[in-house]
Motif scaffolding. Sequence first.
Motif, PDB file in Angstrom:
ATOM      1  N   LEU A  19       0.828  -1.222   0.000  1.00 16.88           N
ATOM      2  CA  LEU A  19       0.000   0.000   0.000  1.00 16.88           C
ATOM      3  C   LEU A  19       0.851   1.255   0.000  1.00 16.88           C
ATOM      4  N   SER A  20       1.851   1.313   0.851  1.00 18.57           N
ATOM      5  CA  SER A  20       2.702   2.503   0.932  1.00 18.57           C
ATOM      6  C   SER A  20       3.386   2.791  -0.398  1.00 18.57           C
ATOM      7  N   ASP A  21       3.924   1.767  -1.016  1.00 16.51           N
ATOM      8  CA  ASP A  21       4.608   1.940  -2.305  1.00 16.51           C
ATOM      9  C   ASP A  21       3.636   2.396  -3.387  1.00 16.51           C
ATOM     10  N   ILE A  22       2.455   1.789  -3.420  1.00 16.95           N
ATOM     11  CA  ILE A  22       1.457   2.150  -4.441  1.00 16.95           C
ATOM     12  C   ILE A  22       1.018   3.592  -4.260  1.00 16.95           C
ATOM     13  N   ALA A  25       3.842   6.116  -5.026  1.00 18.61           N
ATOM     14  CA  ALA A  25       4.188   6.124  -6.455  1.00 18.61           C
ATOM     15  C   ALA A  25       3.115   6.835  -7.267  1.00 18.61           C
ATOM     16  N   VAL A  26       1.868   6.576  -6.932  1.00 19.41           N
ATOM     17  CA  VAL A  26       0.761   7.208  -7.659  1.00 19.41           C
ATOM     18  C   VAL A  26       0.685   8.695  -7.341  1.00 19.41           C
ATOM     19  N   LEU A  27       0.802   9.040  -6.066  1.00 20.13           N
ATOM     20  CA  LEU A  27       0.681  10.442  -5.669  1.00 20.13           C
ATOM     21  C   LEU A  27       1.832  11.293  -6.184  1.00 20.13           C
ATOM     22  N   HIS A  28       2.934  10.671  -6.486  1.00 21.02           N
ATOM     23  CA  HIS A  28       4.063  11.399  -7.069  1.00 21.02           C
ATOM     24  C   HIS A  28       3.645  12.106  -8.356  1.00 21.02           C
ATOM     25  N   TRP A  29       2.674  11.530  -9.064  1.00 22.46           N
ATOM     26  CA  TRP A  29       2.213  12.092 -10.338  1.00 22.46           C
ATOM     27  C   TRP A  29       0.963  12.958 -10.199  1.00 22.46           C
ATOM     28  N   SER A  30       0.483  13.184  -8.984  1.00 26.90           N
ATOM     29  CA  SER A  30      -0.780  13.909  -8.793  1.00 26.90           C
ATOM     30  C   SER A  30      -0.692  15.382  -9.163  1.00 26.90           C
ATOM     31  N   HIS A  31       0.484  15.937  -9.258  1.00 24.89           N
ATOM     32  CA  HIS A  31       0.631  17.344  -9.616  1.00 24.89           C
ATOM     33  C   HIS A  31       0.468  17.599 -11.116  1.00 24.89           C
ATOM     34  N   VAL A  32       0.491  16.546 -11.914  1.00 23.24           N
ATOM     35  CA  VAL A  32       0.349  16.701 -13.371  1.00 23.24           C
ATOM     36  C   VAL A  32      -1.028  17.289 -13.656  1.00 23.24           C
ATOM     37  N   SER A  33      -1.066  18.335 -14.435  1.00 23.44           N
ATOM     38  CA  SER A  33      -2.315  19.067 -14.620  1.00 23.44           C
ATOM     39  C   SER A  33      -3.215  18.514 -15.721  1.00 23.44           C
ATOM     40  N   ILE A  49      -8.830   3.733  -1.087  1.00 27.24           N
ATOM     41  CA  ILE A  49      -9.572   4.168   0.104  1.00 27.24           C
ATOM     42  C   ILE A  49     -10.754   3.241   0.349  1.00 27.24           C
ATOM     43  N   ARG A  50     -11.457   2.882  -0.713  1.00 21.78           N
ATOM     44  CA  ARG A  50     -12.620   2.008  -0.576  1.00 21.78           C
ATOM     45  C   ARG A  50     -12.211   0.616  -0.087  1.00 21.78           C
ATOM     46  N   LYS A  51     -11.095   0.103  -0.593  1.00 24.02           N
ATOM     47  CA  LYS A  51     -10.674  -1.255  -0.227  1.00 24.02           C
ATOM     48  C   LYS A  51      -9.951  -1.318   1.114  1.00 24.02           C
ATOM     49  N   CYS A  52      -9.095  -0.337   1.389  1.00 21.44           N
ATOM     50  CA  CYS A  52      -8.232  -0.399   2.583  1.00 21.44           C
ATOM     51  C   CYS A  52      -8.677   0.543   3.701  1.00 21.44           C
ATOM     52  N   GLY A  53      -9.536   1.485   3.381  1.00 24.94           N
ATOM     53  CA  GLY A  53      -9.976   2.461   4.368  1.00 24.94           C
ATOM     54  C   GLY A  53      -9.151   3.735   4.292  1.00 24.94           C
ATOM     55  N   PHE A  54      -9.808   4.852   4.606  1.00 24.31           N
ATOM     56  CA  PHE A  54      -9.139   6.151   4.523  1.00 24.31           C
ATOM     57  C   PHE A  54      -7.967   6.232   5.488  1.00 24.31           C
ATOM     58  N   SER A  55      -8.143   5.742   6.703  1.00 23.02           N
ATOM     59  CA  SER A  55      -7.073   5.865   7.699  1.00 23.02           C
ATOM     60  C   SER A  55      -5.813   5.117   7.266  1.00 23.02           C
ATOM     61  N   ALA A  56      -5.963   3.948   6.643  1.00 24.19           N
ATOM     62  CA  ALA A  56      -4.801   3.189   6.186  1.00 24.19           C
ATOM     63  C   ALA A  56      -4.071   3.931   5.070  1.00 24.19           C
ATOM     64  N   VAL A  57      -4.836   4.503   4.146  1.00 21.08           N
ATOM     65  CA  VAL A  57      -4.223   5.245   3.040  1.00 21.08           C
ATOM     66  C   VAL A  57      -3.571   6.519   3.565  1.00 21.08           C
ATOM     67  N   GLU A  58      -4.273   7.216   4.442  1.00 23.21           N
ATOM     68  CA  GLU A  58      -3.723   8.462   4.997  1.00 23.21           C
ATOM     69  C   GLU A  58      -2.444   8.192   5.797  1.00 23.21           C
ATOM     70  N   ARG A  66      -1.259  14.833   1.650  1.00 22.91           N
ATOM     71  CA  ARG A  66      -2.424  14.550   2.508  1.00 22.91           C
ATOM     72  C   ARG A  66      -3.656  15.357   2.120  1.00 22.91           C
ATOM     73  N   ARG A  67      -3.476  16.612   1.737  1.00 21.46           N
ATOM     74  CA  ARG A  67      -4.636  17.414   1.325  1.00 21.46           C
ATOM     75  C   ARG A  67      -5.304  16.825   0.096  1.00 21.46           C
ATOM     76  N   PHE A  68      -4.501  16.360  -0.850  1.00 24.08           N
ATOM     77  CA  PHE A  68      -5.047  15.754  -2.061  1.00 24.08           C
ATOM     78  C   PHE A  68      -5.830  14.486  -1.724  1.00 24.08           C
ATOM     79  N   VAL A  69      -5.272  13.630  -0.874  1.00 22.02           N
ATOM     80  CA  VAL A  69      -5.942  12.379  -0.493  1.00 22.02           C
ATOM     81  C   VAL A  69      -7.236  12.690   0.261  1.00 22.02           C
ATOM     82  N   LYS A  70      -7.183  13.682   1.140  1.00 26.76           N
ATOM     83  CA  LYS A  70      -8.400  14.061   1.884  1.00 26.76           C
ATOM     84  C   LYS A  70      -9.473  14.574   0.928  1.00 26.76           C
TER      85      LYS A  70
END
Length: 113
Positions: A19-22, A25-33, A49-58, A66-70
């Motif tokens: 989960l941490s790696d995924i 790795a994914v959030l690294h690209w979240s700034h792409v417009s 978030i749906r599979k693992c829960g928000f707290s686990a992802v956060e 964190r703001r993007f994930v929230k």
Amino acid sequence: CFGLCEISSLQARDLQSPLSDIVNAVLHWSHVSRNHFRSKITVIIEILIRKCGFSAVEQVTQDKYRRFVKSVAEVGDVGPILDMMAVIMENISAIYQTAKIISSVPNISYHKK
């Protein structure tokens, strides 16, 4: 699509270890417009978030993301509402089409009077 299909087919227990790696790795690209690219990242985070829960992802998310994930989690809450609205709009469209067909059929009982 392969990565997205792969994530969506895995069970929550299979996602806990990587989960941490995924997430990072994914959030690294979240700034792409580019909207289509950012929307795919959003979908992947929603699935996690749906599979693992928000707290686990956060918990495994770096502070700068964190703001993007929230925001993804908050927007994800309206999904069922949007689904229901889509069903309602489809029903309205079907009713409208039926009314158009019925209105084009001549009323035989009216002409007999």
